[in-house]
Design a protein around this motif. Sequence first.
Motif, PDB file in Angstrom:
ATOM      1  N   ARG A 156       0.864  -1.181   0.000  1.00 30.94           N
ATOM      2  CA  ARG A 156       0.000   0.000   0.000  1.00 30.94           C
ATOM      3  C   ARG A 156       0.897   1.227   0.000  1.00 30.94           C
ATOM      4  O   ARG A 156       1.851   1.312   0.777  1.00 30.94           O
ATOM      5  N   VAL A 157       0.579   2.184  -0.852  1.00 32.57           N
ATOM      6  CA  VAL A 157       1.351   3.415  -0.937  1.00 32.57           C
ATOM      7  C   VAL A 157       0.638   4.487  -0.122  1.00 32.57           C
ATOM      8  O   VAL A 157      -0.533   4.775  -0.350  1.00 32.57           O
ATOM      9  N   HIS A 158       1.339   5.047   0.835  1.00 32.43           N
ATOM     10  CA  HIS A 158       0.797   6.131   1.650  1.00 32.43           C
ATOM     11  C   HIS A 158       1.246   7.451   1.030  1.00 32.43           C
ATOM     12  O   HIS A 158       2.444   7.691   0.864  1.00 32.43           O
ATOM     13  N   ALA A 159       0.281   8.279   0.719  1.00 30.82           N
ATOM     14  CA  ALA A 159       0.586   9.558   0.071  1.00 30.82           C
ATOM     15  C   ALA A 159       1.293  10.491   1.051  1.00 30.82           C
ATOM     16  O   ALA A 159       1.015  10.493   2.250  1.00 30.82           O
ATOM     17  N   THR A 160       2.192  11.281   0.506  1.00 37.51           N
ATOM     18  CA  THR A 160       2.905  12.252   1.316  1.00 37.51           C
ATOM     19  C   THR A 160       2.042  13.488   1.489  1.00 37.51           C
ATOM     20  O   THR A 160       1.544  14.035   0.510  1.00 37.51           O
ATOM     21  N   PRO A 161       1.847  13.936   2.738  1.00 39.71           N
ATOM     22  CA  PRO A 161       1.042  15.140   2.927  1.00 39.71           C
ATOM     23  C   PRO A 161       1.763  16.361   2.359  1.00 39.71           C
ATOM     24  O   PRO A 161       2.997  16.413   2.350  1.00 39.71           O
ATOM     25  N   PRO A 162       1.010  17.343   1.877  1.00 44.50           N
ATOM     26  CA  PRO A 162       1.661  18.530   1.317  1.00 44.50           C
ATOM     27  C   PRO A 162       2.420  19.289   2.400  1.00 44.50           C
ATOM     28  O   PRO A 162       1.959  19.401   3.536  1.00 44.50           O
ATOM     29  N   LYS A 163       3.579  19.787   2.006  1.00 45.21           N
ATOM     30  CA  LYS A 163       4.411  20.525   2.949  1.00 45.21           C
ATOM     31  C   LYS A 163       4.044  21.996   2.882  1.00 45.21           C
ATOM     32  O   LYS A 163       4.232  22.642   1.859  1.00 45.21           O
ATOM     33  N   GLY A 164       3.508  22.486   3.959  1.00 41.92           N
ATOM     34  CA  GLY A 164       3.124  23.893   4.002  1.00 41.92           C
ATOM     35  C   GLY A 164       4.080  24.689   4.867  1.00 41.92           C
ATOM     36  O   GLY A 164       4.628  24.197   5.846  1.00 41.92           O
ATOM     37  N   LEU A 165       4.269  25.922   4.521  1.00 39.99           N
ATOM     38  CA  LEU A 165       5.154  26.794   5.265  1.00 39.99           C
ATOM     39  C   LEU A 165       4.300  27.790   6.025  1.00 39.99           C
ATOM     40  O   LEU A 165       3.509  28.528   5.423  1.00 39.99           O
ATOM     41  N   LYS A 166       4.415  27.785   7.329  1.00 35.99           N
ATOM     42  CA  LYS A 166       3.628  28.685   8.163  1.00 35.99           C
ATOM     43  C   LYS A 166       4.501  29.871   8.547  1.00 35.99           C
ATOM     44  O   LYS A 166       5.389  29.752   9.400  1.00 35.99           O
ATOM     45  N   LEU A 167       4.254  31.002   7.932  1.00 34.22           N
ATOM     46  CA  LEU A 167       5.016  32.207   8.229  1.00 34.22           C
ATOM     47  C   LEU A 167       4.321  32.947   9.363  1.00 34.22           C
ATOM     48  O   LEU A 167       3.118  33.214   9.308  1.00 34.22           O
ATOM     49  N   GLN A 168       5.084  33.249  10.379  1.00 34.42           N
ATOM     50  CA  GLN A 168       4.516  33.908  11.536  1.00 34.42           C
ATOM     51  C   GLN A 168       5.555  34.863  12.102  1.00 34.42           C
ATOM     52  O   GLN A 168       6.728  34.524  12.222  1.00 34.42           O
ATOM     53  N   ALA A 169       5.106  36.034  12.464  1.00 30.83           N
ATOM     54  CA  ALA A 169       5.989  37.022  13.066  1.00 30.83           C
ATOM     55  C   ALA A 169       5.926  36.894  14.596  1.00 30.83           C
ATOM     56  O   ALA A 169       4.961  36.398  15.166  1.00 30.83           O
ATOM     57  N   TYR A 170       6.957  37.344  15.260  1.00 28.78           N
ATOM     58  CA  TYR A 170       7.011  37.283  16.717  1.00 28.78           C
ATOM     59  C   TYR A 170       5.901  38.124  17.329  1.00 28.78           C
ATOM     60  O   TYR A 170       5.360  37.783  18.379  1.00 28.78           O
TER      61      TYR A 170
END
Length: 92
Positions: A73-87
């Motif tokens: 069974r092939v498990h799909a790779t979840p999409p890689k998201g970039l969470k930009l956040q300022a301090y």
Amino acid sequence: MAARIYQRPKNAMQSGKARTDEWVLEFEQSEARRPDPLMGWTGSGDTQAQVQLTFESKDEAKAYAERYGITARVHATPPKGLKLQAYADNFR
């Protein structure tokens, strides 16, 4: 013999991304683990569960499984998201 094919996730403890582009074929357990009566360690007689094969692409892993008659069974790779956040967002 059943197996699963997945892409190795990024290590949560480090910021590096080494070996995250590899695809892994890992056999599923065919026998339940049980505690050893003397030491209390868990184990089983299933040696296939210890095997992990790495491939450079998903297609290579699927071809290997088909060649040797492994149902995978092939498990799909979840999409890689970039969470930009300022301090400053911590204080809103």
